[in-house]
Design an enzyme around this catalytic site. Structure first.
Site, short mmCIF file in Angstrom:
data_model
loop_
_atom_site.label_atom_id
_atom_site.label_comp_id
_atom_site.label_asym_id
_atom_site.label_seq_id
_atom_site.Cartn_x
_atom_site.Cartn_y
_atom_site.Cartn_z
N CYS A 23 0.25 41.23 -12.46
CA CYS A 23 -0.54 41.81 -13.55
C CYS A 23 0.19 43.00 -14.18
CB CYS A 23 -1.91 42.27 -13.03
SG CYS A 23 -3.15 40.95 -13.00
N CYS B 162 -2.81 42.30 -7.74
CA CYS B 162 -1.89 41.21 -8.12
C CYS B 162 -0.50 41.77 -8.42
CB CYS B 162 -2.45 40.48 -9.34
SG CYS B 162 -1.27 39.35 -10.08
N ASN C 92 4.99 26.05 -10.37
CA ASN C 92 4.17 25.50 -9.28
C ASN C 92 2.77 25.98 -9.56
OD1 ASN C 92 6.17 24.37 -7.68
ND2 ASN C 92 6.60 26.34 -6.70
N GLN D 140 8.84 29.90 -12.59
CA GLN D 140 10.08 30.44 -12.02
C GLN D 140 11.28 29.82 -12.73
OE1 GLN D 140 10.77 30.71 -7.80
NE2 GLN D 140 8.67 30.11 -7.36
N HIS E 94 -4.88 37.59 -15.92
CA HIS E 94 -4.79 37.07 -14.56
C HIS E 94 -5.56 35.76 -14.40
CE1 HIS E 94 -4.34 37.55 -10.19
NE2 HIS E 94 -5.60 37.18 -10.07
N HIS F 94 2.11 31.82 -13.97
CA HIS F 94 3.54 32.17 -13.93
C HIS F 94 4.38 30.96 -13.57
CE1 HIS F 94 2.48 32.28 -9.67
NE2 HIS F 94 3.76 32.10 -9.41
N HIS G 207 -2.16 34.21 -10.80
CA HIS G 207 -1.73 34.72 -12.11
C HIS G 207 -0.77 33.69 -12.73
CE1 HIS G 207 -1.18 38.33 -14.75
NE2 HIS G 207 -0.31 37.47 -15.24
N SER H 168 1.97 30.96 -4.95
CA SER H 168 1.62 32.13 -4.15
C SER H 168 0.58 33.02 -4.81
CB SER H 168 2.89 32.93 -3.89
OG SER H 168 3.47 33.35 -5.11
P1 H2U Z 1 5.49 30.92 -6.72
O1 H2U Z 1 4.05 31.26 -6.92
O2 H2U Z 1 5.89 29.62 -7.39
O3 H2U Z 1 5.86 30.98 -5.27
O4 H2U Z 1 6.34 32.03 -7.46
C1 H2U Z 1 6.15 33.40 -7.27
C2 H2U Z 1 7.48 34.06 -7.09
O5 H2U Z 1 7.29 35.46 -7.32
C3 H2U Z 1 8.06 33.92 -5.70
O6 H2U Z 1 9.30 33.26 -5.79
C4 H2U Z 1 8.15 36.18 -6.48
C5 H2U Z 1 8.23 35.36 -5.21
O7 H2U Z 1 9.48 35.56 -4.58
N1 H2U Z 1 7.63 37.52 -6.32
C6 H2U Z 1 8.38 38.61 -6.72
O8 H2U Z 1 9.49 38.45 -7.18
N2 H2U Z 1 7.85 39.86 -6.62
C7 H2U Z 1 6.62 40.13 -6.10
O9 H2U Z 1 6.22 41.27 -6.05
C8 H2U Z 1 5.76 39.05 -5.60
C9 H2U Z 1 6.28 37.66 -5.77
#
Ligand code: H2U
Length: 352
Positions: free
Chosen positions: A54, A51, A154, A169, A114, A167, A165, A162
């Site tokens: 994490c 992940c 989201n 934004q 996580h 999180h 875990h 995505s």
């Molecule tokens: P979402 O799950 O809402 O897409 O948000 C995850 C964000 O985390 C996504 O915008 C960022 C992605 O660009 N990210 C990082 O900055 N670094 C990483 O190593 C993986 C994901």
């Protein structure tokens, strides 16, 4: 014939945006043979070595996370907005118009665990998340070029999240983006005429009947707005009309954590799944003005319609003409209100 909003097609005005929603309550009986989404449970492991979020792990673009113990925020490695891009305007005969936009994008981890989502977290840990939101809003909003700080989450694959875990934004930028900008116009118009905030008066009406109220505590009320578009859309409104996340008292911060916990437990219990949504804060712009018209609130926009696997699609008439819903706001509010207060996976009672 008198209009019956429980059975007759009608339109409802979203007073926060000035836009109308088409409501068709008589359509709820139609059969469904369309797409069913697959459901995904949370990861059961508290740490996942693969992940990106994490503690202690490497991220996709090369940096790594510290061994964080509570919450953690970092600049998005794939930021959509950049702080040093040019903000010039481009205009060709008023037909090709563009403007550079500066901003900062961050990722905020709610927990080192996580496998947890907000409704499964302890109240005190959700309070840490609230503190982080307030801190980020203050720090980013103080930057001279930042006029709006949009904090959001989201949740769930179906919303394009995505990574399981927990999180969220933040996109902090020069321009007040479209959704809060619409609210700004409506809030100001109402405040200039009535001398009170629009949500203060709206809340007063909702608390008279409680028809659309889902849950409440000393400082916040959750309700399905009269003009809701998403089937189980809700709004969290502060009882006291303050404008900024930084205006919250210590008690209000605690209450915000409590109301988020209460609401998200009810959401998860609706279909006994980690309930997907996009949710976010709408505090006042950070443009240096006072904003007495602004009333802090949070929106929750879940995509699911009638089960864990049937999603509402915003297509056809809704893309080309007007947002529309079938089940009424009152019907949804009732279902959410009745949804149990103890999380289906545990004895995590919202009143406890
Ligand atoms: P979402 O799950 O809402 O897409 O948000 C995850 C964000 O985390 C996504 O915008 C960022 C992605 O660009 N990210 C990082 O900055 N670094 C990483 O190593 C993986 C994901």
């Amino acid at each position: 014939m008198e209009l019956d909003t429980n059975s007759h097609p009608h339109r409802r005005l979203n007073i926060m945006t000035g836009e109308w929603v088409q409501v068709s309550p008589h359509r709820t009986k139609r059969p469904w043979q369309g797409q069913e989404e697959h459901t995904s449970e949370n990861d059961s492991q508290s740490y996942d070595a693969t992940c990106y979020l994490c503690p202690g792990n490497d991220r996709a673009a090369g940096s790594s996370n510290p061994e964080y113990q509570s919450t953690y925020s970092f600049i998005n490695d794939f930021s959509a907005l950049l702080p040093d891009s040019p903000s010039e305007e481009f205009n060709h005969r008023d037909l090709l118009v563009a403007k550079g936009e500066r901003g900062i994008c961050k990722v905020i981890c709610f927990s080192p665990r996580h496998d947890l989502t907000l409704p499964e977290m302890e109240q005190s840990h959700i309070e840490d998340v609230v503190d982080l939101w307030v801190h980020e809003y203050r720090e980013l909003g103080e930057k001279p070029f930042v006029n709006y700080v949009q904090i959001f989450e989201n949740k769930g694959e179906v919303m394009g999240c995505s990574n399981p875990h927990p999180h969220g934004q933040i996109w902090a930028q020069e321009t007040v983006p479209e959704e809060p900008a619409k609210e700004q116009i409506q809030f100001k118009k109402y405040f200039d005429t009535h001398g009170r905030t629009l949500l203060e008066d709206y809340l007063e009406i909702e608390l008279e009947t409680k028809e659309r109220v889902v849950t409440e505590n000393d400082d916040f009320v959750v309700l399905v707005p009269f003009w809701a578009f998403w089937p189980f859309e809700t709004i969290v409104i502060s009882r006291r009309p303050f404008a900024r996340l930084t205006d919250m008292t210590v008690d209000e911060k605690r209450s915000l954590a409590d109301i988020i916990r209460k609401l998200t437990i009810k959401y998860d219990n609706l279909f006994s799944i980690p309930f997907p949504y996009s949710a976010g804060h709408h505090p006042a712009p950070t443009d240096g003005r006072d904003h007495p018209e602004w009333h802090y609130h949070m929106h929750f926009y879940p995509p699911l319609l009638r089960s864990a696997t049937v999603k509402k699609f915003r297509v056809g008439y809704e893309m080309l003409a007007n947002p529309q819903r079938d089940i009424t706001a009152e019907y949804s509010a009732n279902i959410l209100r009745e949804s149990p207060d103890t999380h289906y996976k545990s004895n995590n009672n919202i009143n406890g």
